[in-house]
Design a protein around this motif. Structure first.
Motif, PDB file in Angstrom:
ATOM      1  N   GLY A  66      64.716 -17.560  21.499  1.00 49.28           N
ATOM      2  CA  GLY A  66      63.709 -17.404  20.451  1.00 49.28           C
ATOM      3  C   GLY A  66      62.293 -17.562  20.976  1.00 49.28           C
ATOM      4  N   ALA A  67      62.093 -18.516  21.865  1.00 50.61           N
ATOM      5  CA  ALA A  67      60.752 -18.735  22.439  1.00 50.61           C
ATOM      6  C   ALA A  67      60.333 -17.556  23.316  1.00 50.61           C
ATOM      7  CB  ALA A  67      60.730 -20.031  23.234  1.00 50.61           C
ATOM      8  N   MET A  68      61.291 -16.998  24.059  1.00 52.86           N
ATOM      9  CA  MET A  68      60.978 -15.814  24.868  1.00 52.86           C
ATOM     10  C   MET A  68      60.550 -14.661  23.967  1.00 52.86           C
ATOM     11  SD  MET A  68      64.101 -16.057  27.623  1.00 52.86           S
ATOM     12  CE  MET A  68      63.853 -14.459  28.364  1.00 52.86           C
ATOM     13  N   GLU A  69      61.257 -14.497  22.883  1.00 48.95           N
ATOM     14  CA  GLU A  69      60.935 -13.415  21.943  1.00 48.95           C
ATOM     15  C   GLU A  69      59.574 -13.679  21.285  1.00 48.95           C
ATOM     16  OE1 GLU A  69      61.962  -9.710  20.330  1.00 48.95           O
ATOM     17  OE2 GLU A  69      62.829 -10.832  21.988  1.00 48.95           O
ATOM     18  N   MET A  70      59.287 -14.948  20.961  1.00 47.39           N
ATOM     19  CA  MET A  70      57.992 -15.284  20.361  1.00 47.39           C
ATOM     20  C   MET A  70      56.836 -14.960  21.301  1.00 47.39           C
ATOM     21  SD  MET A  70      58.114 -18.730  18.050  1.00 47.39           S
ATOM     22  CE  MET A  70      58.666 -19.802  19.342  1.00 47.39           C
ATOM     23  N   VAL A  71      57.002 -15.259  22.574  1.00 46.68           N
ATOM     24  CA  VAL A  71      55.945 -14.965  23.542  1.00 46.68           C
ATOM     25  C   VAL A  71      55.677 -13.466  23.578  1.00 46.68           C
ATOM     26  CG1 VAL A  71      55.369 -14.937  26.006  1.00 46.68           C
ATOM     27  CG2 VAL A  71      56.294 -17.004  24.978  1.00 46.68           C
ATOM     28  N   LEU A  72      56.745 -12.674  23.671  1.00 45.28           N
ATOM     29  CA  LEU A  72      56.562 -11.221  23.761  1.00 45.28           C
ATOM     30  C   LEU A  72      55.946 -10.634  22.491  1.00 45.28           C
ATOM     31  CD1 LEU A  72      59.799 -10.125  25.638  1.00 45.28           C
ATOM     32  CD2 LEU A  72      57.452  -9.986  26.457  1.00 45.28           C
ATOM     33  N   ILE A  73      56.431 -11.051  21.341  1.00 40.18           N
ATOM     34  CA  ILE A  73      55.935 -10.479  20.081  1.00 40.18           C
ATOM     35  C   ILE A  73      54.497 -10.920  19.815  1.00 40.18           C
ATOM     36  CG2 ILE A  73      56.268 -10.449  17.579  1.00 40.18           C
ATOM     37  CD1 ILE A  73      58.292  -8.772  19.187  1.00 40.18           C
ATOM     38  N   ARG A  74      54.203 -12.199  20.042  1.00 43.63           N
ATOM     39  CA  ARG A  74      52.839 -12.672  19.809  1.00 43.63           C
ATOM     40  C   ARG A  74      51.857 -12.017  20.787  1.00 43.63           C
ATOM     41  NH1 ARG A  74      52.179 -16.644  16.216  1.00 43.63           N
ATOM     42  NH2 ARG A  74      50.239 -17.405  17.129  1.00 43.63           N
ATOM     43  N   ALA A 108      53.916 -20.998  22.150  1.00 46.04           N
ATOM     44  CA  ALA A 108      55.202 -20.378  22.485  1.00 46.04           C
ATOM     45  C   ALA A 108      55.540 -20.625  23.955  1.00 46.04           C
ATOM     46  CB  ALA A 108      55.170 -18.885  22.175  1.00 46.04           C
ATOM     47  N   TRP A 109      54.550 -20.552  24.826  1.00 42.53           N
ATOM     48  CA  TRP A 109      54.775 -20.829  26.248  1.00 42.53           C
ATOM     49  C   TRP A 109      55.166 -22.285  26.465  1.00 42.53           C
ATOM     50  CZ3 TRP A 109      55.888 -17.800  30.054  1.00 42.53           C
ATOM     51  CH2 TRP A 109      55.419 -16.493  30.089  1.00 42.53           C
ATOM     52  N   ILE A 110      54.505 -23.193  25.750  1.00 44.15           N
ATOM     53  CA  ILE A 110      54.835 -24.618  25.882  1.00 44.15           C
ATOM     54  C   ILE A 110      56.270 -24.870  25.420  1.00 44.15           C
ATOM     55  CG2 ILE A 110      54.294 -26.924  24.986  1.00 44.15           C
ATOM     56  CD1 ILE A 110      51.318 -26.016  24.968  1.00 44.15           C
ATOM     57  N   GLN A 111      56.641 -24.290  24.275  1.00 51.57           N
ATOM     58  CA  GLN A 111      58.020 -24.412  23.787  1.00 51.57           C
ATOM     59  C   GLN A 111      59.005 -23.875  24.810  1.00 51.57           C
ATOM     60  OE1 GLN A 111      59.287 -23.004  19.917  1.00 51.57           O
ATOM     61  NE2 GLN A 111      57.155 -23.132  19.225  1.00 51.57           N
ATOM     62  N   VAL A 143      61.773 -26.381  26.503  1.00 51.06           N
ATOM     63  CA  VAL A 143      63.181 -26.159  26.145  1.00 51.06           C
ATOM     64  C   VAL A 143      63.966 -25.599  27.329  1.00 51.06           C
ATOM     65  CG1 VAL A 143      64.720 -24.952  24.563  1.00 51.06           C
ATOM     66  CG2 VAL A 143      62.599 -25.887  23.727  1.00 51.06           C
ATOM     67  N   PHE A 144      63.343 -24.760  28.138  1.00 53.03           N
ATOM     68  CA  PHE A 144      64.026 -24.236  29.315  1.00 53.03           C
ATOM     69  C   PHE A 144      64.372 -25.355  30.296  1.00 53.03           C
ATOM     70  CE2 PHE A 144      63.953 -22.517  33.657  1.00 53.03           C
ATOM     71  CZ  PHE A 144      65.044 -21.676  33.569  1.00 53.03           C
ATOM     72  N   ILE A 145      63.456 -26.280  30.497  1.00 52.69           N
ATOM     73  CA  ILE A 145      63.725 -27.409  31.400  1.00 52.69           C
ATOM     74  C   ILE A 145      64.875 -28.252  30.868  1.00 52.69           C
ATOM     75  CG2 ILE A 145      62.762 -29.578  32.269  1.00 52.69           C
ATOM     76  CD1 ILE A 145      60.060 -28.044  32.513  1.00 52.69           C
ATOM     77  N   ILE A 146      64.901 -28.490  29.563  1.00 56.73           N
ATOM     78  CA  ILE A 146      65.989 -29.270  28.963  1.00 56.73           C
ATOM     79  C   ILE A 146      67.323 -28.554  29.139  1.00 56.73           C
ATOM     80  CG2 ILE A 146      66.935 -30.140  26.784  1.00 56.73           C
ATOM     81  CD1 ILE A 146      64.000 -30.635  25.921  1.00 56.73           C
ATOM     82  N   VAL A 147      67.349 -27.257  28.857  1.00 62.55           N
ATOM     83  CA  VAL A 147      68.598 -26.487  28.982  1.00 62.55           C
ATOM     84  C   VAL A 147      69.051 -26.435  30.434  1.00 62.55           C
ATOM     85  CG1 VAL A 147      69.572 -24.160  28.792  1.00 62.55           C
ATOM     86  CG2 VAL A 147      68.296 -25.121  26.911  1.00 62.55           C
ATOM     87  N   LEU A 148      68.124 -26.232  31.338  1.00 69.86           N
ATOM     88  CA  LEU A 148      68.469 -26.194  32.762  1.00 69.86           C
ATOM     89  C   LEU A 148      69.037 -27.536  33.213  1.00 69.86           C
ATOM     90  CD1 LEU A 148      68.391 -24.353  35.246  1.00 69.86           C
ATOM     91  CD2 LEU A 148      66.147 -25.294  35.750  1.00 69.86           C
TER      92      LEU A 148
END
Length: 118
Positions: free
Chosen positions: A74-82, A92-95, A99-104
């Motif tokens: 969702g955050a990747m999509e938000m960056v592209l659309i915004r 969106a970049w901060i999110q 979140v990517f660091i947490i998932v990784l």
């Protein structure tokens, strides 16, 4: 199946940055790359669902990782659309980064997959 999931994530991130650079350059091919990226979102979700299905019982941290993984998409999509609409993408970049660091971290810490932090 873990390798397929990781491969789709890596390709998706490459496509994400390609789409972002094409968008900044004003290329008409950005729409095609964005659609391919969305296909990879579906592949990521499918391989992640198969990985969860392979577990006999699903520990709560895997559910947290799955939700956070969807949040990354969702955050990747938000960056592209915004960026496409010319709006501010800083939040969106901060999110995406957090979140990517947490998932990784969860992906590398949990028993299914690679054992870097274990």
């Amino acid at each position: 199946m873990t390798h397929a999931h990781i491969t789709t994530w890596v390709i998706a991130f490459i496509l994400f940055f390609v789409a972002l650079s094409l968008q900044n350059a004003g290329s008409p091919k950005v729409k095609m790359v964005h659609m391919v990226l969305r296909l990879f979102y579906l592949l990521i979700i499918a391989t992640g669902a198969v990985l969860l299905y392979m577990l006999a019982s699903i520990p709560p941290l895997y559910i947290v990782k799955a939700v956070m993984g969807l949040w990354v998409i969702g955050a990747m999509e938000m960056v592209l659309i915004r960026a496409k609409k010319g709006k501010n993408t800083q939040m969106a970049w901060i999110q995406l980064a957090i979140v990517f660091i947490i998932v990784l971290y969860l992906g590398l810490k949990l028993p299914l997959g690679f054992h870097i932090f274990s």
